[in-house]
Design an enzyme around this catalytic site. Sequence first.
Site, short mmCIF file in Angstrom:
data_model
loop_
_atom_site.label_atom_id
_atom_site.label_comp_id
_atom_site.label_asym_id
_atom_site.label_seq_id
_atom_site.Cartn_x
_atom_site.Cartn_y
_atom_site.Cartn_z
CE LYS A 52 9.04 0.20 0.29
NZ LYS A 52 8.45 0.21 1.65
CB SER A 309 13.83 5.79 -2.32
OG SER A 309 12.71 6.48 -2.87
#
Length: 326
Positions: A52, A309
Amino acid sequence: MSVTISDIEAAAARLAGHAVETPLIESPALNERLGRRVLIKPETLQRVGAFKFRGAYNRLSQLSADERTRGVVAFSSGNHAQGVALAARLLGMPALIVMPSDAPAVKAEATRGYGAEIRFYDRMTESREAIAAGLAAERGAVIVPAFDDPDVIAGQGTAGLELVRQAKARGAELSAVLTPIGGGGLIAGVSTAVKALSPSTQVFGVEPAGYDDTLQSLRAGERIGVKPAFRTLCDALESPAPGVITFPIVQKNVSDIAAVDDAEVAQAVRYAFSVLKLVVEPGGSVGLAALLAGKFASLPEGPVGLVLSGGNVDPDLFAALLRGET
């Protein structure tokens, strides 16, 4: 509104020297178990412990001097919050994060640690979008979406840019790439980069069971929302619907999507720790879970790229997962 490979390359230039170019690693044990090469992109090693940061920094770095003075507002259960908080600190601007009251404590603490202000809300009775909009209007701040923003998507796409180039440097022509799906920012960006650099490579997505809104939308040919009556271990992937911008990109680029349940996710978290020696949060491990559970019958032969992720998992939950209690 779309995102191009030029947008992603421009994002990579902005991120140079700020984001980590995470390595591409390979596990002989995993290769042997699956009968194929799996090239792992551990975004667990990225700044803030998740991909992110890429999208957040790319978006915030393009704000004007006046916008930076007024600051930014974002809503997130944790990883986007941390990405925005750190990017804002690095760029010298205030950040306010609207976060669910049941967000993992480790993510809330890290967000505060990066200097952001937090406004908690009840995800069952309050609208995070409405709260963020009100706070942004009150402060004159810029709202930074978690996924449905071209600059955020382009930033996330730099992970795919690196992945394909790193694989080629290792002599691997990827037959497929797997990424988790929440709102679709990661898979939209990664798939755009992958398809530009390696058109024959197929892209597959993975969602938590019950939160498979993108899979249902893909089958229906239109955006469909879900309203699950239960939570999932994958707190990072609890988006109720794919994005307006991300979904058409997914339709264009993604071959298939699978859903994995909590038991399969828990197994993947344990496998990542015990075999790969990586700490991966539940939402970050769904691609690995799908591979271990054989979810994709249509997966082509050849090397596969796998994006893990994020690694921001609550310590107590992680311990319970490792003990097989969850």
